[in-house]
Each structure stands twice: as structure tokens, then as C-alpha cells.
Write a protein that holds these residues in place. Sequence first.
Motif, PDB file in Angstrom:
ATOM      1  N   SER A  43       0.841  -1.200   0.000  1.00 48.06           N
ATOM      2  CA  SER A  43       0.000   0.000   0.000  1.00 48.06           C
ATOM      3  C   SER A  43       0.872   1.245   0.000  1.00 48.06           C
ATOM      4  CB  SER A  43      -0.915   0.021   1.224  1.00 48.06           C
ATOM      5  OG  SER A  43      -1.799  -1.080   1.222  1.00 48.06           O
ATOM      6  N   ARG A  97      -9.841  -0.745  -4.602  1.00 53.15           N
ATOM      7  CA  ARG A  97      -8.461  -0.777  -4.093  1.00 53.15           C
ATOM      8  C   ARG A  97      -7.964   0.602  -3.664  1.00 53.15           C
ATOM      9  NH1 ARG A  97      -4.369  -1.945  -7.373  1.00 53.15           N
ATOM     10  NH2 ARG A  97      -5.411  -1.181  -9.259  1.00 53.15           N
ATOM     11  N   ASN A 119      -4.209   0.575  -2.164  1.00 54.67           N
ATOM     12  CA  ASN A 119      -3.994  -0.744  -1.576  1.00 54.67           C
ATOM     13  C   ASN A 119      -3.873  -1.799  -2.678  1.00 54.67           C
ATOM     14  OD1 ASN A 119      -4.315   0.402   1.023  1.00 54.67           O
ATOM     15  ND2 ASN A 119      -6.536   0.109   0.907  1.00 54.67           N
ATOM     16  N   SER A 120      -3.308  -2.931  -2.307  1.00 52.77           N
ATOM     17  CA  SER A 120      -3.171  -4.065  -3.236  1.00 52.77           C
ATOM     18  C   SER A 120      -2.567  -3.626  -4.561  1.00 52.77           C
ATOM     19  CB  SER A 120      -4.538  -4.716  -3.469  1.00 52.77           C
ATOM     20  OG  SER A 120      -5.119  -5.146  -2.259  1.00 52.77           O
ATOM     21  N   ASP A 150      -0.007  -0.442 -11.759  1.00 47.51           N
ATOM     22  CA  ASP A 150      -0.294   0.834 -11.117  1.00 47.51           C
ATOM     23  C   ASP A 150       0.899   1.780 -11.163  1.00 47.51           C
ATOM     24  OD1 ASP A 150      -2.066  -1.033  -8.633  1.00 47.51           O
ATOM     25  OD2 ASP A 150      -2.947   0.178 -10.236  1.00 47.51           O
TER      26      ASP A 150
END
Length: 120
Positions: free
Chosen positions: A17, A66, A83-84, A89
Motif C-alpha cells: 500500500s 483498491r 492498496n493491493s 499501477d
Amino acid sequence: QVQLVESGGGLVQAGASLRLSCVVSDGGLPILERAWFRQAPGAQREMVASIHSSGSTTYSDSVKGRFSISRDYAQKTVSLQMNSLTPEDSGVYYCKAVAIIGVGKNRDYWGQGTQVTVSS
């Protein structure tokens, strides 16, 4: 003059994260919307999440569930909790503010960007 300064990027492993923050100095202008965009190498800049002055939020399909965008008026910040995280990303994350500069006139302001790298 509206100024935005992002912070919080970095290098993390997949599944981790990160929390990005953006301090928005509004220069006395009303801010209609605050948003986070990202741009991967060779790709177009895309909207990740936005929060309207009404409080309504919008997320891209790729981050729904997320990521979470929030604002703190006292601190004049807009944050993005991620997150995740996955390698997809990765990219430069930009903070954007849409300011009302006149009747029926808005202007976009951008921060300088912060790098997020997710390793597999």
C-alpha cells in the motif's frame, strides 16, 4: 494562483500500500474538484480518482475497490490511499484541481507529479 504539491510516492512490492498526499493552495479561488491522474511511460495520462466539492467520488474501473480518495479541508489536502498495488499501477501520479475563476469559467491546475513504482 492555485498551487499543488504532491508527496508520498515511492518504490514498493506488489500487494503493498501507498498513500499519496497533495497540498492544494487555492489562492482564494473556490475549488470545484480535486483529482488524481497517472501516466505510465508511453501512455496517456488517465484519471484515477476524483472528488467533487459536493463530496461525490469517481474512480476508474482499474482501481475501484483498491484505491480511495479523500480530502481534508483543514489541512487543505487531497489524499489517495492505494492498496493491493500491482505493477500496472506504476507511473507518475499527478494531482489536479479544478478552480472556478469566473462565472461559467473553470481552470485546471496540476502538480509536478510523484513517481510510484510497483515491483513484481
